[in-house]
Enzyme design. Sequence first.
Site, PDB file in Angstrom:
ATOM      1  N   GLU A 239      28.415  49.310  37.031  1.00  0.00           N
ATOM      2  CA  GLU A 239      29.112  49.691  38.020  1.00  0.00           C
ATOM      3  C   GLU A 239      29.422  48.469  38.834  1.00  0.00           C
ATOM      4  O   GLU A 239      28.668  48.077  39.982  1.00  0.00           O
ATOM      5  CB  GLU A 239      28.451  50.512  39.168  1.00  0.00           C
ATOM      6  CG  GLU A 239      26.842  50.387  39.047  1.00  0.00           C
ATOM      7  CD  GLU A 239      26.224  51.362  40.039  1.00  0.00           C
ATOM      8  OE1 GLU A 239      26.627  52.620  40.163  1.00  0.00           O
ATOM      9  OE2 GLU A 239      25.029  51.109  40.350  1.00  0.00           O
ATOM     10  N   ARG A 242      31.553  42.837  42.614  1.00  0.00           N
ATOM     11  CA  ARG A 242      31.928  41.185  42.877  1.00  0.00           C
ATOM     12  C   ARG A 242      32.906  40.870  41.405  1.00  0.00           C
ATOM     13  O   ARG A 242      33.998  40.276  41.724  1.00  0.00           O
ATOM     14  CB  ARG A 242      30.930  40.352  42.995  1.00  0.00           C
ATOM     15  CG  ARG A 242      31.438  38.972  43.564  1.00  0.00           C
ATOM     16  CD  ARG A 242      30.017  38.087  43.428  1.00  0.00           C
ATOM     17  NE  ARG A 242      29.093  38.845  44.609  1.00  0.00           N
ATOM     18  CZ  ARG A 242      28.878  38.430  45.729  1.00  0.00           C
ATOM     19  NH1 ARG A 242      29.609  37.627  46.472  1.00  0.00           N
ATOM     20  NH2 ARG A 242      27.763  39.149  46.557  1.00  0.00           N
ATOM     21  N   CYS A 308      32.676  29.482  68.078  1.00  0.00           N
ATOM     22  CA  CYS A 308      31.516  28.760  68.931  1.00  0.00           C
ATOM     23  C   CYS A 308      30.271  28.711  68.327  1.00  0.00           C
ATOM     24  O   CYS A 308      29.305  29.054  69.038  1.00  0.00           O
ATOM     25  CB  CYS A 308      31.567  28.807  70.418  1.00  0.00           C
ATOM     26  SG  CYS A 308      33.204  29.220  70.985  1.00  0.00           S
ATOM     27  N   TYR A 336      33.317  41.078  49.011  1.00  0.00           N
ATOM     28  CA  TYR A 336      32.419  40.699  49.978  1.00  0.00           C
ATOM     29  C   TYR A 336      33.028  39.558  50.880  1.00  0.00           C
ATOM     30  O   TYR A 336      32.281  38.848  51.245  1.00  0.00           O
ATOM     31  CB  TYR A 336      30.942  40.213  49.240  1.00  0.00           C
ATOM     32  CG  TYR A 336      30.551  41.147  48.292  1.00  0.00           C
ATOM     33  CD1 TYR A 336      29.942  42.453  48.735  1.00  0.00           C
ATOM     34  CD2 TYR A 336      30.691  40.956  47.061  1.00  0.00           C
ATOM     35  CE1 TYR A 336      29.318  43.285  47.864  1.00  0.00           C
ATOM     36  CE2 TYR A 336      29.948  41.925  46.230  1.00  0.00           C
ATOM     37  CZ  TYR A 336      29.289  43.264  46.827  1.00  0.00           C
ATOM     38  OH  TYR A 336      28.774  44.092  45.508  1.00  0.00           O
TER      39      TYR A 336
HETATM   40  C1  LIG Z   1      26.233  46.271  45.173  1.00  0.00           C
HETATM   41  C2  LIG Z   1      25.993  47.050  44.222  1.00  0.00           C
HETATM   42  C3  LIG Z   1      26.403  47.205  42.907  1.00  0.00           C
HETATM   43  C4  LIG Z   1      27.575  45.954  42.820  1.00  0.00           C
HETATM   44  O1  LIG Z   1      27.115  44.765  42.735  1.00  0.00           O
HETATM   45  P1  LIG Z   1      27.960  43.479  42.317  1.00  0.00           P
HETATM   46  O2  LIG Z   1      27.044  42.459  42.245  1.00  0.00           O
HETATM   47  O3  LIG Z   1      29.125  43.412  43.207  1.00  0.00           O
HETATM   48  O4  LIG Z   1      28.358  43.735  40.920  1.00  0.00           O
HETATM   49  C5  LIG Z   1      26.477  48.023  41.844  1.00  0.00           C
HETATM   50  N1  LIG Z   1      25.432  48.903  42.191  1.00  0.00           N
HETATM   51  C6  LIG Z   1      24.461  49.021  43.246  1.00  0.00           C
HETATM   52  C7  LIG Z   1      23.558  50.109  43.373  1.00  0.00           C
HETATM   53  C8  LIG Z   1      24.851  47.996  44.454  1.00  0.00           C
HETATM   54  O5  LIG Z   1      23.980  48.299  45.387  1.00  0.00           O
END
Ligand SMILES: *Cc1c(COP(=O)(O)O)cnc(C)c1O
Length: 360
Positions: A239, A242, A308, A336
């Site tokens: 999953e 980024r 600022c 992000y």
């Molecule tokens: C944030 C997150 C991801 C994705 O992480 P990346 O660094 O964006 O690939 C996947 N699984 C879980 C549980 C997350 O918290």
Amino acid sequence: MTLNGSVPDELPAYVYDLASLDAHAAAVRAALPDVELYYAVKANPDPELLRVLARHVDGFEVSSGGELAHVRGLFPGVPVALGGPGKTDAELFGDVTRLHVESPNELRRLLASGRRADVLLRVNLDVPVAGASLTMGGGATPFGMDPGGIDECVALLSGQDAVRLRGVHAHLASGLEAAALLELAAAVLTYARELGVQEINLGGGMAVSYADPDARFDWRSYGEGLTRLRRPGEVLRIEPGRALSVYCGRYVTRVIDVKRVHGELFAVVAGGTHHLRTPATKGHSQPLAAPQAAPPPGEPVTIVGQLCTPKDVLARRVPVSLAVGDVVEFAMAGAYAWNISHHDFLMHPKPGFHYVCPRT
Ligand SMILES: *Cc1c(COP(=O)(O)O)cnc(C)c1O
């Protein structure tokens, strides 16, 4: 709004290149023949991005009831996995394909509700995680359970069939290259086999280099490695967030002022880290867009926004020449970025959003 030229009239603006996202997601998909691919929505939930990604992924991973409603509204039938510590009842009892259980108490609440659910237990294995930019596992963190907590859950699950144990979930670190992620995957798979489950979600966290925008995570060797690790009957799922969406976004703005203070050169641009918080949170210089869009070389200049606060720095001592009115384009703003930024601080106007669409 669809963009014809490369720079929108009104700045600052986000420009998302959906054509490049489409090609990138297709390449990632093709490199992973034996893996289910979910997209972690929290990296960037923009509906136009999600529509493109939906053509390539097997499902979405969401971290809140808000993200769940967003994804369900866009794609009613798509598989969704929900995770995250501190779930409310609405989140715990939501209609999801897979629920990632993060504590024995969550599981007790779920069992007490009498609802049916298909769960993965999120494990925080005590394995060394070297070279990561963020670690969610391999030590004391609020994410998931240590093996003792998992054992407690397995005991709670016996003698009932409403809540089905499908497998384990692990998201131990982010910012790792393929070889390091494969080492973690091997450890998680060993653990899952001992537990006797066949569905294993290996999380996200694939490395992205803001210092080297042309570098790409080695999806091919990662995919080949997972093919080697997988045994017949096992379902492996990842999953990433980024590494899928970061490259498709640009933040485009204009120089409002240039000045020298105590010898140091500053360019103040419209907008700032309240639109693009990534450099402030990661502590890096946000890379400028590709050379054809970049300014000519010059004396190092620190590019700051309109806020600022001394934290409103987008890039430090970049060797480019900038003048009032120049357009500045930041790359790698597709993950992000806007969605983690503190938009309302100082009440400046919000940026525009533009999409470069794939040819159909
Ligand atoms: C944030 C997150 C991801 C994705 O992480 P990346 O660094 O964006 O690939 C996947 N699984 C879980 C549980 C997350 O918290």
